[in-house]
Write an enzyme that holds these catalytic residues in place. Structure first.
Site, PDB file in Angstrom:
ATOM      1  N   GLU A   1       0.851  -1.184   0.000  1.00  0.00           N
ATOM      2  CA  GLU A   1       0.000   0.000   0.000  1.00  0.00           C
ATOM      3  C   GLU A   1       0.883   1.229   0.000  1.00  0.00           C
ATOM      4  O   GLU A   1       1.991   1.221   0.542  1.00  0.00           O
ATOM      5  CB  GLU A   1      -0.915  -0.008   1.221  1.00  0.00           C
ATOM      6  CG  GLU A   1      -1.868   1.167   1.334  1.00  0.00           C
ATOM      7  CD  GLU A   1      -2.777   1.323   0.130  1.00  0.00           C
ATOM      8  OE1 GLU A   1      -2.426   2.148  -0.747  1.00  0.00           O
ATOM      9  OE2 GLU A   1      -3.806   0.638   0.055  1.00  0.00           O
TER      10      GLU A   1
ATOM     11  N   CYS B   1     -15.605   6.716   5.028  1.00  0.00           N
ATOM     12  CA  CYS B   1     -16.651   6.524   6.041  1.00  0.00           C
ATOM     13  C   CYS B   1     -16.303   7.099   7.405  1.00  0.00           C
ATOM     14  O   CYS B   1     -17.107   7.820   8.009  1.00  0.00           O
ATOM     15  CB  CYS B   1     -16.948   5.033   6.218  1.00  0.00           C
ATOM     16  SG  CYS B   1     -16.735   4.011   4.766  1.00  0.00           S
TER      17      CYS B   1
ATOM     18  N   LYS C   1     -15.659  11.023   7.525  1.00  0.00           N
ATOM     19  CA  LYS C   1     -16.954  11.631   7.168  1.00  0.00           C
ATOM     20  C   LYS C   1     -17.937  11.541   8.321  1.00  0.00           C
ATOM     21  O   LYS C   1     -18.607  12.522   8.676  1.00  0.00           O
ATOM     22  CB  LYS C   1     -17.483  10.928   5.921  1.00  0.00           C
ATOM     23  CG  LYS C   1     -18.832  11.405   5.387  1.00  0.00           C
ATOM     24  CD  LYS C   1     -19.995  10.657   5.976  1.00  0.00           C
ATOM     25  CE  LYS C   1     -19.914   9.165   5.870  1.00  0.00           C
ATOM     26  NZ  LYS C   1     -20.188   8.626   4.560  1.00  0.00           N
TER      27      LYS C   1
ATOM     28  N   TYR D   1     -24.805   9.983  -2.356  1.00  0.00           N
ATOM     29  CA  TYR D   1     -24.696  10.025  -0.897  1.00  0.00           C
ATOM     30  C   TYR D   1     -23.589  10.967  -0.435  1.00  0.00           C
ATOM     31  O   TYR D   1     -23.736  11.655   0.580  1.00  0.00           O
ATOM     32  CB  TYR D   1     -24.520   8.622  -0.325  1.00  0.00           C
ATOM     33  CG  TYR D   1     -23.209   7.943  -0.639  1.00  0.00           C
ATOM     34  CD1 TYR D   1     -22.148   7.994   0.253  1.00  0.00           C
ATOM     35  CD2 TYR D   1     -23.035   7.225  -1.822  1.00  0.00           C
ATOM     36  CE1 TYR D   1     -20.948   7.363  -0.018  1.00  0.00           C
ATOM     37  CE2 TYR D   1     -21.834   6.591  -2.104  1.00  0.00           C
ATOM     38  CZ  TYR D   1     -20.800   6.664  -1.201  1.00  0.00           C
ATOM     39  OH  TYR D   1     -19.607   6.050  -1.480  1.00  0.00           O
TER      40      TYR D   1
ATOM     41  N   GLU E   1     -24.417  14.149   2.025  1.00  0.00           N
ATOM     42  CA  GLU E   1     -23.742  14.112   3.328  1.00  0.00           C
ATOM     43  C   GLU E   1     -22.933  15.379   3.579  1.00  0.00           C
ATOM     44  O   GLU E   1     -23.005  15.975   4.669  1.00  0.00           O
ATOM     45  CB  GLU E   1     -22.860  12.868   3.415  1.00  0.00           C
ATOM     46  CG  GLU E   1     -23.667  11.584   3.586  1.00  0.00           C
ATOM     47  CD  GLU E   1     -22.850  10.325   3.415  1.00  0.00           C
ATOM     48  OE1 GLU E   1     -23.379   9.243   3.721  1.00  0.00           O
ATOM     49  OE2 GLU E   1     -21.688  10.401   2.961  1.00  0.00           O
TER      50      GLU E   1
ATOM     51  N   HIS F   1     -41.525   0.911  23.572  1.00  0.00           N
ATOM     52  CA  HIS F   1     -42.253   2.183  23.655  1.00  0.00           C
ATOM     53  C   HIS F   1     -41.698   3.050  24.787  1.00  0.00           C
ATOM     54  O   HIS F   1     -41.392   2.534  25.865  1.00  0.00           O
ATOM     55  CB  HIS F   1     -43.740   1.901  23.896  1.00  0.00           C
ATOM     56  CG  HIS F   1     -44.573   3.142  23.914  1.00  0.00           C
ATOM     57  ND1 HIS F   1     -44.908   3.824  22.758  1.00  0.00           N
ATOM     58  CD2 HIS F   1     -45.121   3.831  24.947  1.00  0.00           C
ATOM     59  CE1 HIS F   1     -45.634   4.871  23.077  1.00  0.00           C
ATOM     60  NE2 HIS F   1     -45.785   4.903  24.406  1.00  0.00           N
TER      61      HIS F   1
END
Length: 495
Positions: free
Chosen positions: A52, A75, A78, A210, A214, A469
């Site tokens: 990498e 992700c 953000k 998206y 966003e 609830h």
């Protein structure tokens, strides 16, 4: 020695000597999918290497970092910015809950940016340790395929070293796309938007996906004026139309200026800022212009054409149902294949790859009932079919159940913002085909709904479930009355 692959008759005949390789598997790309595939393959006994490019907070096509797009420039950072942006409106809502905010509340962008970077660095280190603990050899540099069983790593000083490997896995993800608009060099992509030195006061965003909605929510939540320009009548093409409309209403209700059926024709630098021209003759002044016009598979520098790996028209790597390319020793997973471009999907594909190639258990990724979320404010989350997909795909009638309500929290704060929920049910079988929600906590709620759909839940089972609830989530088990019934476009057949 790693266990041999059991698909396509590739087991060596007993006693036949295998060719020696430096590695059993060499992974190019240390994002979520590549790291998962490398780690799990090593756990099966494979000798694994991964390469990498180095980490840099502000990325370009050549910037990398262990963890990939999701951790470094997607992700995670953000979502941190989304959290930060949500506090502004929440503080305003708090006044009606008795919180006295007499002084002006200031927002420190640089502090949030510093905290965000700290978290990315931390996660980058965790991913590196995961590889090390699994016994995966890590090379920092750019990887290229120079043969069916050979990878070249270009190190930081320009040195090129090649390694032989029985299998090659391409997991290089995708990169932001820049449309060819005059003045496009003045715009930024989501890569740079995550690390701006100054928070913009005026932002123009091109795109309706998206990433676009966003960042519109992020910057608006932090006090900027935001103009969102997109080509369709509603943002988020591909999602349920009713939910798209709900998102559009919420964005507009929070002060974002919507420009549907609009694109940009020219961008130019002026003394007053960046002047943005639209195809409707509008001129908008901005401090920042964001291109959020999709992403492209990261294959350009991999040299795949030279070894005969087939790419599609989007330059994505073409693979079969096991993630194998047309070259038997070369495989690909994640966004670089342009199948379903989600981080958890890349993780699934990496797991299936390791099982198939080194675990002795051929495994295909299962793309059914995968939930996803759009982290606008408030968020949208879905699983299964949209109403439009159900009409197109289901052989018969579909019952549509909807609920639109003001969340309990809003009744005190005074915020006029509806939550919308929806269930799609196959009328003949009572099976729930799709669920969607736009409102606070939608992704957290939808993860549980996804399990139900994966198990084949029926509407009767939803109805027989006792709700919590008071909560918004209980609406999914109290929608008793059918809103409407729609018919499939497919002709009814008797099999």
């Amino acid at each position: 020695m790693a266990r041999k692959m059991l698909i396509d008759g590739e087991l060596d005949k007993s006693g036949q000597e295998e060719q020696h390789y430096d590695f059993d598997l060499f992974v190019i790309g240390a994002g979520s999918g590549g790291v998962r595939a490398g780690r799990f393959s090593a756990q099966y006994g494979a000798k694994v290497a991964i390469c990498e490019l180095p980490f840099h907070p502000i990325s370009s096509e050549l910037n990398g970092g262990v963890g990939g797009t999701c951790v470094i420039r997607g992700c995670v950072p953000k979502k941190i910015l989304v959290y930060g942006a949500a506090y502004g409106p929440e503080l305003e809502d708090a006044r009606n809950y008795g919180w006295e905010l007499n002084e002006r509340v200031n927002f420190n962008w640089k502090k949030l940016l510093h905290k965000k970077t700290e978290e990315i660095v931390r996660l980058n280190g965790i991913y590196k340790r995961l590889l090390s603990n699994a016994g995966v050899k890590f090379f920092e540099g750019e990887g290229r395929v120079i043969g069916p069983n050979e990878v070249e790593v270009i190190q930081l000083d320009g040195t090129k070293i090649s390694y032989s490997t029985k299998h090659i896995l391409i997991a290089t993800g995708s990169r932001a796309h820049r449309p060819g608009i005059p003045g496009q060099e003045l715009a930024i992509t989501s890569d740079e938007a995550l690390s701006l030195e100054e928070l913009p006061k005026r932002a123009v965003i091109l795109g309706g996906g998206y990433i676009a909605v966003e960042f519109a929510s992020i910057w608006r939540g932090m006090g900027a004026t935001v103009d969102l320009c997109f080509r369709k009548e509603l943002p988020l093409r591909g999602f349920d139309d009713e939910m798209r409309a709900a998102v559009a209403r919420n964005l507009e209700g929070r002060g974002i200026t919507m420009h549907p059926c609009t694109t940009l024709t020219k961008i130019e630098k002026t003394e007053d800022g960046i002047k943005v021209h639209t195809d409707h003759g509008e001129v908008i002044l901005a401090d920042v212009v964001l291109f959020a016009t999709g992403r492209l598979p990261n294959t350009k520098r991999l040299n795949l054409g030279a070894v005969g790996v087939e790419l599609d028209k989007m330059q994505a790597v073409k693979v079969d149902e096991y993630s194998r390319t047309n070259v038997p020793s070369i495989w690909a997973i994640g966004d670089v294949t342009n199948r379903m471009n989600l981080t958890p999907v890349a993780l699934m594909e990496g797991t299936c790859f390791a099982k198939t190639v080194f675990g002795g258990k051929p495994t295909k990724p299962d793309y059914s009932h995968i939930p996803c979320a759009v982290f606008c404010i408030p968020p949208l989350s879905v699983v299964g079919l949209s109403e439009e997909q159900a009409i197109e795909q289901v052989n018969g009638e579909v019952s549509v159940y909807t609920s639109t309500f003001n969340p309990m929290k809003n009744t005190i704060s005074g915020r006029q913002e509806k939550s919308v929920m929806k269930l799609l049910v196959e009328a003949e079988t009572d099976k729930v085909l799709g669920a969607s929600m736009c409102g606070p906590d939608a992704p957290e709620i939808m993860q549980g709904i996804a399990i139900a759909l994966k198990c084949g839940a029926t509407k009767e089972q939803f109805d027989s479930t006792v709700g919590i609830h008071p909560s918004a989530a209980e609406e999914f088990v109290t929608m008793r009355s059918e809103t409407r019934r729609v018919s499939s476009n497919k002709p009814k057949t008797n099999l």
